[in-house]
Scaffold this motif. Structure first.
Motif, short mmCIF file in Angstrom:
data_model
loop_
_atom_site.label_atom_id
_atom_site.label_comp_id
_atom_site.label_asym_id
_atom_site.label_seq_id
_atom_site.Cartn_x
_atom_site.Cartn_y
_atom_site.Cartn_z
N GLY A 96 1.47 3.61 -3.32
CA GLY A 96 1.01 4.90 -3.15
C GLY A 96 1.78 5.86 -3.47
O GLY A 96 1.77 6.96 -4.19
N PHE A 151 -2.19 -1.23 -5.02
CA PHE A 151 -2.82 -0.38 -4.11
C PHE A 151 -4.14 -0.98 -3.87
O PHE A 151 -4.33 -0.81 -2.45
CB PHE A 151 -2.98 1.23 -4.57
N ILE A 184 0.80 -1.20 -0.10
CA ILE A 184 -0.14 -0.15 -0.08
C ILE A 184 0.93 1.14 0.12
O ILE A 184 0.65 1.98 -0.88
CB ILE A 184 -0.92 0.08 1.03
#
Length: 219
Positions: free
Chosen positions: A17, A106, A13
């Motif tokens: 990102g 993601f 994640i």
């Protein structure tokens, strides 16, 4: 193992990102360029086999004509394929066409490192023992199979130019070998293995002829 999976998802994640933010100066011009060239479409959504053999849509920059799968060549793409769009050749060669998969990472469909997700027909070409276990690991943006077969299009092109059976080469040579590579990865999953694969991937993008994968992963 659970701790590894928890931290792997967290790092997926965070890294995807951050990468999307840092790469936006590169991604935005590509989006504009794709809109103005070829057939004017930006993303290509393709159904792939993913975690626990469930289907999902993978995101890519569009590099081929919309109906390319129905044209001569079908699933198999060779170098200088006439179905590749004006920007497509560069995007494929540099692997930039794969960057929208940061969104898949993601959203949790994929991980940074893992076996590449393939289409159902390609999945069916794997040996039975490989099909049962290959996607016990979440599919990845890069992986040991991607590194070893990073020149896959060149191998296929050579078979085609000799008048050989390209699909037979996939089914009888590439997929059994890829399957064994991914089985190796599952037995050796760790943060250290993942870091080595990520670094080696970045290295061969910069130095395509490098043999780092063979010196780092001797077995």
């Amino acid at each position: 193992n659970n701790l590894y999976q928890f931290f792997k998802r967290g790092s997926d994640i965070v890294s995807s990102g951050i990468a999307l933010l840092l790469l936006s100066p590169l991604l935005i011009p590509i989006v504009i360029g794709l809109k103005l060239t070829g057939e004017g479409y930006i993303f290509y959504f393709q159904e792939r086999v993913g975690h626990k053999n469930k289907l999902f849509n993978i995101y890519k920059f569009a590099t081929m004509l919309k109906d390319s799968i129905k044209m001569k060549g079908g699933l198999i793409t060779t170098k200088k394929d006439p179905r590749i769009t004006p920007m497509g050749g560069f995007l494929r060669k540099s692997k930039i066409n794969e960057l929208p998969q940061l969104l898949n990472i993601f959203f949790g469909h994929m991980s940074v490192v893992g076996p590449r997700p393939v289409m159902q027909k390609s999945f069916d070409a794997y040996p039975e023992d490989v099909k049962q276990v290959i996607y016990d690991a979440k599919p990845g943006l890069t992986g040991i199979g991607s590194l070893v077969f990073r020149d896959e299009e060149e191998l296929i092109t050579a078979v085609r130019d000799r008048g050989g059976d390209t699909w037979g080469f996939y089914k009888n040579t590439i997929y059994p070998h890829k399957g064994k590579l991914e089985q190796w990865y599952q037995k050796n999953q760790s943060f250290w293995t993942d870091l080595k694969i990520i670094f080696a991937t970045a290295w061969v993008v910069i130095i395509p002829k490098s043999n780092i994968v063979y010196s780092w992963f001797k077995e």
